[in-house]
Scaffold this motif. Structure first.
Motif, PDB file in Angstrom:
ATOM      1  N   VAL A  16       0.876  -1.167   0.000  1.00 44.77           N
ATOM      2  CA  VAL A  16       0.000   0.000   0.000  1.00 44.77           C
ATOM      3  C   VAL A  16       0.918   1.223   0.000  1.00 44.77           C
ATOM      4  O   VAL A  16       1.987   1.193   0.635  1.00 44.77           O
ATOM      5  CB  VAL A  16      -0.885  -0.008   1.269  1.00 44.77           C
ATOM      6  N   ARG A  36     -11.941   7.311   7.023  1.00 47.55           N
ATOM      7  CA  ARG A  36     -12.431   6.251   6.129  1.00 47.55           C
ATOM      8  C   ARG A  36     -13.950   6.157   6.187  1.00 47.55           C
ATOM      9  O   ARG A  36     -14.554   6.362   7.227  1.00 47.55           O
ATOM     10  CB  ARG A  36     -11.848   4.897   6.538  1.00 47.55           C
ATOM     11  N   TYR A  38     -15.358   3.169   5.015  1.00 46.50           N
ATOM     12  CA  TYR A  38     -15.597   1.728   5.106  1.00 46.50           C
ATOM     13  C   TYR A  38     -14.285   1.051   5.466  1.00 46.50           C
ATOM     14  O   TYR A  38     -13.232   1.682   5.323  1.00 46.50           O
ATOM     15  CB  TYR A  38     -16.130   1.175   3.764  1.00 46.50           C
ATOM     16  N   GLU A  47      -6.845   7.998   8.260  1.00 41.57           N
ATOM     17  CA  GLU A  47      -5.739   7.373   7.542  1.00 41.57           C
ATOM     18  C   GLU A  47      -5.073   8.417   6.664  1.00 41.57           C
ATOM     19  O   GLU A  47      -5.583   9.525   6.478  1.00 41.57           O
ATOM     20  CB  GLU A  47      -6.256   6.220   6.670  1.00 41.57           C
ATOM     21  N   LEU A  48      -3.938   8.017   6.110  1.00 43.97           N
ATOM     22  CA  LEU A  48      -3.268   8.846   5.111  1.00 43.97           C
ATOM     23  C   LEU A  48      -3.839   8.454   3.756  1.00 43.97           C
ATOM     24  O   LEU A  48      -3.954   7.250   3.465  1.00 43.97           O
ATOM     25  CB  LEU A  48      -1.759   8.578   5.142  1.00 43.97           C
ATOM     26  N   GLY A  50      -4.294   7.197   0.120  1.00 43.52           N
ATOM     27  CA  GLY A  50      -3.453   6.292  -0.669  1.00 43.52           C
ATOM     28  C   GLY A  50      -4.215   5.028  -0.960  1.00 43.52           C
ATOM     29  O   GLY A  50      -5.436   4.992  -0.862  1.00 43.52           O
ATOM     30  N   LYS A  52      -3.767   0.546  -2.582  1.00 45.54           N
ATOM     31  CA  LYS A  52      -2.930  -0.603  -2.960  1.00 45.54           C
ATOM     32  C   LYS A  52      -2.276  -0.404  -4.321  1.00 45.54           C
ATOM     33  O   LYS A  52      -2.891   0.134  -5.246  1.00 45.54           O
ATOM     34  CB  LYS A  52      -3.796  -1.858  -3.007  1.00 45.54           C
ATOM     35  N   ALA A 108       0.994  -2.499   7.865  1.00 44.97           N
ATOM     36  CA  ALA A 108      -0.331  -1.875   7.807  1.00 44.97           C
ATOM     37  C   ALA A 108      -1.383  -2.924   8.157  1.00 44.97           C
ATOM     38  O   ALA A 108      -1.066  -4.093   8.376  1.00 44.97           O
ATOM     39  CB  ALA A 108      -0.578  -1.311   6.408  1.00 44.97           C
ATOM     40  N   MET A 109      -2.628  -2.484   8.199  1.00 46.78           N
ATOM     41  CA  MET A 109      -3.748  -3.382   8.498  1.00 46.78           C
ATOM     42  C   MET A 109      -3.815  -4.546   7.516  1.00 46.78           C
ATOM     43  O   MET A 109      -3.356  -4.425   6.387  1.00 46.78           O
ATOM     44  CB  MET A 109      -5.039  -2.577   8.299  1.00 46.78           C
ATOM     45  N   ASN A 110      -4.451  -5.609   7.904  1.00 47.03           N
ATOM     46  CA  ASN A 110      -4.726  -6.748   7.016  1.00 47.03           C
ATOM     47  C   ASN A 110      -3.468  -7.342   6.397  1.00 47.03           C
ATOM     48  O   ASN A 110      -3.491  -7.769   5.244  1.00 47.03           O
ATOM     49  CB  ASN A 110      -5.693  -6.334   5.889  1.00 47.03           C
ATOM     50  N   HIS A 112      -1.008  -5.986   5.181  1.00 46.17           N
ATOM     51  CA  HIS A 112      -0.401  -5.232   4.086  1.00 46.17           C
ATOM     52  C   HIS A 112       0.874  -4.563   4.577  1.00 46.17           C
ATOM     53  O   HIS A 112       1.087  -4.390   5.779  1.00 46.17           O
ATOM     54  CB  HIS A 112      -1.356  -4.156   3.574  1.00 46.17           C
ATOM     55  N   MET A 114       3.142  -0.964   3.987  1.00 46.87           N
ATOM     56  CA  MET A 114       2.810   0.380   3.511  1.00 46.87           C
ATOM     57  C   MET A 114       4.050   1.262   3.447  1.00 46.87           C
ATOM     58  O   MET A 114       4.843   1.292   4.387  1.00 46.87           O
ATOM     59  CB  MET A 114       1.766   1.001   4.443  1.00 46.87           C
ATOM     60  N   LEU A 150      -6.278   4.919  12.411  1.00 46.79           N
ATOM     61  CA  LEU A 150      -6.144   3.460  12.325  1.00 46.79           C
ATOM     62  C   LEU A 150      -4.974   3.081  13.220  1.00 46.79           C
ATOM     63  O   LEU A 150      -3.954   3.777  13.235  1.00 46.79           O
ATOM     64  CB  LEU A 150      -5.816   3.035  10.873  1.00 46.79           C
ATOM     65  N   ASP A 153      -1.392   3.093  12.088  1.00 49.47           N
ATOM     66  CA  ASP A 153      -0.764   4.363  11.705  1.00 49.47           C
ATOM     67  C   ASP A 153      -0.043   5.070  12.853  1.00 49.47           C
ATOM     68  O   ASP A 153       0.691   6.044  12.618  1.00 49.47           O
ATOM     69  CB  ASP A 153      -1.810   5.325  11.111  1.00 49.47           C
TER      70      ASP A 153
HETATM   71  N1  LIG Z   1      -4.626   4.373   2.440  1.00 49.68           N
HETATM   72  C1  LIG Z   1      -4.244   3.917   3.628  1.00 49.68           C
HETATM   73  N2  LIG Z   1      -4.390   2.596   3.931  1.00 49.68           N
HETATM   74  C2  LIG Z   1      -3.998   2.204   5.143  1.00 49.68           C
HETATM   75  C3  LIG Z   1      -3.424   3.095   6.099  1.00 49.68           C
HETATM   76  N3  LIG Z   1      -3.106   2.402   7.209  1.00 49.68           N
HETATM   77  C4  LIG Z   1      -3.454   1.092   6.996  1.00 49.68           C
HETATM   78  O1  LIG Z   1      -3.324   0.156   7.773  1.00 49.68           O
HETATM   79  N4  LIG Z   1      -3.999   0.984   5.729  1.00 49.68           N
HETATM   80  C5  LIG Z   1      -4.526  -0.259   5.178  1.00 49.68           C
HETATM   81  C6  LIG Z   1      -6.043  -0.238   5.074  1.00 49.68           C
HETATM   82  C7  LIG Z   1      -6.308  -1.159   3.889  1.00 49.68           C
HETATM   83  O2  LIG Z   1      -6.311  -2.500   4.361  1.00 49.68           O
HETATM   84  C8  LIG Z   1      -5.097  -0.936   3.006  1.00 49.68           C
HETATM   85  C9  LIG Z   1      -5.323   0.126   1.976  1.00 49.68           C
HETATM   86  O3  LIG Z   1      -6.081  -0.328   0.944  1.00 49.68           O
HETATM   87  P1  LIG Z   1      -7.219   0.562   0.317  1.00 49.68           P
HETATM   88  O4  LIG Z   1      -7.138   1.984   0.708  1.00 49.68           O
HETATM   89  O5  LIG Z   1      -7.286   0.218  -1.118  1.00 49.68           O
HETATM   90  O6  LIG Z   1      -8.408   0.056   1.149  1.00 49.68           O
HETATM   91  P2  LIG Z   1      -9.427  -1.044   0.846  1.00 49.68           P
HETATM   92  O7  LIG Z   1      -8.739  -2.361   0.910  1.00 49.68           O
HETATM   93  O8  LIG Z   1     -10.503  -0.774   1.840  1.00 49.68           O
HETATM   94  O9  LIG Z   1      -9.903  -0.673  -0.616  1.00 49.68           O
HETATM   95  P3  LIG Z   1     -10.459  -1.594  -1.763  1.00 49.68           P
HETATM   96  O10 LIG Z   1      -9.243  -2.112  -2.505  1.00 49.68           O
HETATM   97  O11 LIG Z   1     -11.227  -2.671  -1.083  1.00 49.68           O
HETATM   98  O12 LIG Z   1     -11.283  -0.634  -2.543  1.00 49.68           O
HETATM   99  O13 LIG Z   1      -4.035  -0.472   3.862  1.00 49.68           O
HETATM  100  C10 LIG Z   1      -3.292   4.466   5.755  1.00 49.68           C
HETATM  101  O14 LIG Z   1      -2.824   5.328   6.519  1.00 49.68           O
HETATM  102  N5  LIG Z   1      -3.712   4.817   4.504  1.00 49.68           N
END
Ligand SMILES: Nc1nc2c([nH]c(=O)n2[C@H]2C[C@H](O)[C@@H](COP(=O)(O)OP(=O)(O)OP(=O)(O)O)O2)c(=O)[nH]1
Length: 170
Positions: A16, A36, A38, A47-48, A50, A52, A108-110, A112, A114, A150, A153
């Motif tokens: 990410v 966020r 969702y 969050e910041l 950004g 994936k 990062a979460m899940n 990931h 970052m 989050l 972060d």
């Molecule tokens: N953009 C962003 N993502 C973050 C931050 N901290 C953090 O743990 N994350 C995580 C949350 C999500 O699991 C992942 C970012 O993916 P994303 O913004 O495309 O979120 P998403 O999985 O909900 O989106 P999507 O692909 O399902 O549409 O990184 C942060 O500061 N900014």
């Protein structure tokens, strides 16, 4: 005697990329903070901006795309906010589908990883709140801690603050 620091294991998640967008890289007073919309358990948390990195995309290209898609903004990038060794998640073994994913990242979460860059609006397209966020606000640097970020972060925000305090940010 303190316990030995265990290296952070490689992560199975995606890369990410996100931006700590400041009102000015040279004289920062505020940062753009996004709440966020969702998933429900994280709605309202900050969050910041950004997202994936897609297969085949360079990290900074992905960041420009995500910022354009999510907040309609174009930015000038400053320094990368690099994690300290004790928190750095190593890059995966080189894979052709992830060009440029060769640097340590934040956890990062899940699961990931970052990477985060300081940035400032380049004046072409000002940020606006899109569907991914409930709100998008300029927050004074001294007030960042008061927001519900989050959990992942928290160390990144500490690093941003310390980078800004050292004055090494453009
Ligand atoms: N953009 C962003 N993502 C973050 C931050 N901290 C953090 O743990 N994350 C995580 C949350 C999500 O699991 C992942 C970012 O993916 P994303 O913004 O495309 O979120 P998403 O999985 O909900 O989106 P999507 O692909 O399902 O549409 O990184 C942060 O500061 N900014």
């Amino acid at each position: 005697m303190s316990a030995p620091v265990r290296p952070v294991p490689p992560s199975s998640g995606r890369l990410v990329v996100a931006a700590a967008i400041l009102d000015s890289l040279a004289r920062p007073t505020a940062m753009l903070c996004a709440a966020r919309s969702y998933p429900p358990q994280h709605a309202g948390q900050y969050e910041l901006p950004g997202g994936k990195v897609e297969n085949g995309e360079e990290p900074v290209t992905a960041l420009a795309r995500e910022l354009a898609e999510e907040i309609g903004a174009s930015v000038r990038l400053g320094a990368e906010v690099v994690p300290p060794a004790a928190l750095a998640v190593p890059p995966p073994p080189t894979r052709r589908e992830q060009p440029g994913d060769d640097a340590p990242a934040w956890a990062a979460m899940n699961e990931h990883r970052m990477r985060v860059w300081l940035a400032e609006p380049d004046g072409d397209r000002p940020p606006r709140c899109g569907k991914a966020h409930q709100s998008l606000d300029w927050v004074r640097l001294g007030e960042l801690d008061a927001l519900p970020w989050l959990e992942a972060d928290a160390p990144i925000l500490r690093a941003i603050r310390s980078t800004l305090a050292q004055g090494a940010h453009s």
